[in-house]
Design a protein around this motif. Structure first.
Motif, PDB file in Angstrom:
ATOM      1  N   SER A  17       1.750   1.864 -11.981  1.00 13.57           N
ATOM      2  CA  SER A  17       2.361   2.723 -10.971  1.00 13.57           C
ATOM      3  C   SER A  17       1.875   2.344  -9.584  1.00 13.57           C
ATOM      4  CB  SER A  17       2.001   4.192 -11.241  1.00 13.57           C
ATOM      5  OG  SER A  17       2.512   4.644 -12.470  1.00 13.57           O
ATOM      6  N   LEU A  18       2.730   2.589  -8.605  1.00 11.78           N
ATOM      7  CA  LEU A  18       2.377   2.428  -7.200  1.00 11.78           C
ATOM      8  C   LEU A  18       3.074   3.522  -6.406  1.00 11.78           C
ATOM      9  CD1 LEU A  18       2.768  -1.404  -6.504  1.00 11.78           C
ATOM     10  CD2 LEU A  18       0.631  -0.114  -6.524  1.00 11.78           C
ATOM     11  N   ARG A  19       2.491   3.881  -5.264  1.00 17.86           N
ATOM     12  CA  ARG A  19       3.174   4.758  -4.316  1.00 17.86           C
ATOM     13  C   ARG A  19       3.257   4.056  -2.974  1.00 17.86           C
ATOM     14  NH1 ARG A  19       1.834  10.799  -1.998  1.00 17.86           N
ATOM     15  NH2 ARG A  19       0.261   9.650  -0.799  1.00 17.86           N
ATOM     16  N   LEU A  20       4.463   3.835  -2.526  1.00 19.27           N
ATOM     17  CA  LEU A  20       4.695   3.239  -1.226  1.00 19.27           C
ATOM     18  C   LEU A  20       4.838   4.336  -0.178  1.00 19.27           C
ATOM     19  CD1 LEU A  20       7.321   0.475  -2.104  1.00 19.27           C
ATOM     20  CD2 LEU A  20       4.827   0.388  -2.264  1.00 19.27           C
ATOM     21  N   SER A  21       4.384   4.029   1.033  1.00 19.08           N
ATOM     22  CA  SER A  21       4.512   4.959   2.152  1.00 19.08           C
ATOM     23  C   SER A  21       5.189   4.270   3.318  1.00 19.08           C
ATOM     24  CB  SER A  21       3.138   5.462   2.602  1.00 19.08           C
ATOM     25  OG  SER A  21       2.477   6.137   1.563  1.00 19.08           O
ATOM     26  N   CYS A  22       5.931   5.045   4.087  1.00 22.72           N
ATOM     27  CA  CYS A  22       6.592   4.542   5.287  1.00 22.72           C
ATOM     28  C   CYS A  22       6.359   5.562   6.391  1.00 22.72           C
ATOM     29  CB  CYS A  22       8.078   4.336   5.023  1.00 22.72           C
ATOM     30  SG  CYS A  22       9.045   3.922   6.495  1.00 22.72           S
ATOM     31  N   VAL A  23       5.603   5.168   7.393  1.00 22.30           N
ATOM     32  CA  VAL A  23       5.328   6.058   8.517  1.00 22.30           C
ATOM     33  C   VAL A  23       6.359   5.810   9.608  1.00 22.30           C
ATOM     34  CG1 VAL A  23       3.657   6.720  10.280  1.00 22.30           C
ATOM     35  CG2 VAL A  23       2.879   6.112   7.980  1.00 22.30           C
ATOM     36  N   VAL A  24       7.004   6.873  10.036  1.00 20.38           N
ATOM     37  CA  VAL A  24       8.025   6.798  11.069  1.00 20.38           C
ATOM     38  C   VAL A  24       7.415   7.209  12.395  1.00 20.38           C
ATOM     39  CG1 VAL A  24      10.337   7.542  11.738  1.00 20.38           C
ATOM     40  CG2 VAL A  24       9.701   7.434   9.332  1.00 20.38           C
ATOM     41  N   SER A  25       7.775   6.510  13.444  1.00 19.42           N
ATOM     42  CA  SER A  25       7.090   6.695  14.729  1.00 19.42           C
ATOM     43  C   SER A  25       7.447   7.977  15.458  1.00 19.42           C
ATOM     44  CB  SER A  25       7.372   5.509  15.647  1.00 19.42           C
ATOM     45  OG  SER A  25       8.752   5.454  15.966  1.00 19.42           O
ATOM     46  N   GLU A  26       8.479   8.666  15.012  1.00 18.19           N
ATOM     47  CA  GLU A  26       8.835   9.905  15.675  1.00 18.19           C
ATOM     48  C   GLU A  26       9.390  10.876  14.662  1.00 18.19           C
ATOM     49  OE1 GLU A  26      11.692   8.020  18.320  1.00 18.19           O
ATOM     50  OE2 GLU A  26      13.242   9.234  17.409  1.00 18.19           O
TER      51      GLU A  26
END
Length: 126
Positions: A17-26
């Protein structure tokens, strides 16, 4: 200009298993008609939509990941997630997140998205 930064990619064995993250700038995807999605691309293959979510919380998955992957978002922290379970070698690829604010329903079509991250590598191999 919206910026997206992915993280969480790694090399894992099949069934891991893996968890990907995506941080959005606003603070972006709480607006109506906003979609966010995860795409992947393996060498020699076209970019493929994996999972998408719209501003109403509706989700959409490509058939090969249904029941194994879950897309979610943390609006207060501007983060999009992709929980990936029971990974298979065919899940290998560069995973990128994408957003668009002219997207009334969750879409897996790359052309529907105008903002993209650089991607994070996922490798599934024994």
């Amino acid at each position: 200009q919206v910026q997206l930064v992915e993280s969480g990619g790694d090399s894992v064995q099949p069934r891991g298993s893996l968890r990907l993250s995506c941080v959005v700038s606003e603070h972006y995807y709480s607006d109506s008609d906003t979609c966010m999605a995860w795409f992947r691309q393996a060498p020699g293959n076209n970019r493929e939509g994996v999972a998408a979510i719209d501003s109403y919380g509706n989700t959409k998955y490509v058939g090969s990941v249904k029941g194994r992957f879950t897309i979610s978002q943390d609006n207060s922290k501007n983060i999009l997630y992709l929980q990936m379970n029971d990974l298979r070698p065919e899940d290998t690829g560069t995973y990128s997140c994408a957003t668009d604010d002219l997207c009334p329903v969750a879409s897996l079509i790359p052309g529907d998205y105008g903002n993209w991250g650089q991607g994070t590598q996922v490798t599934v191999s024994s």
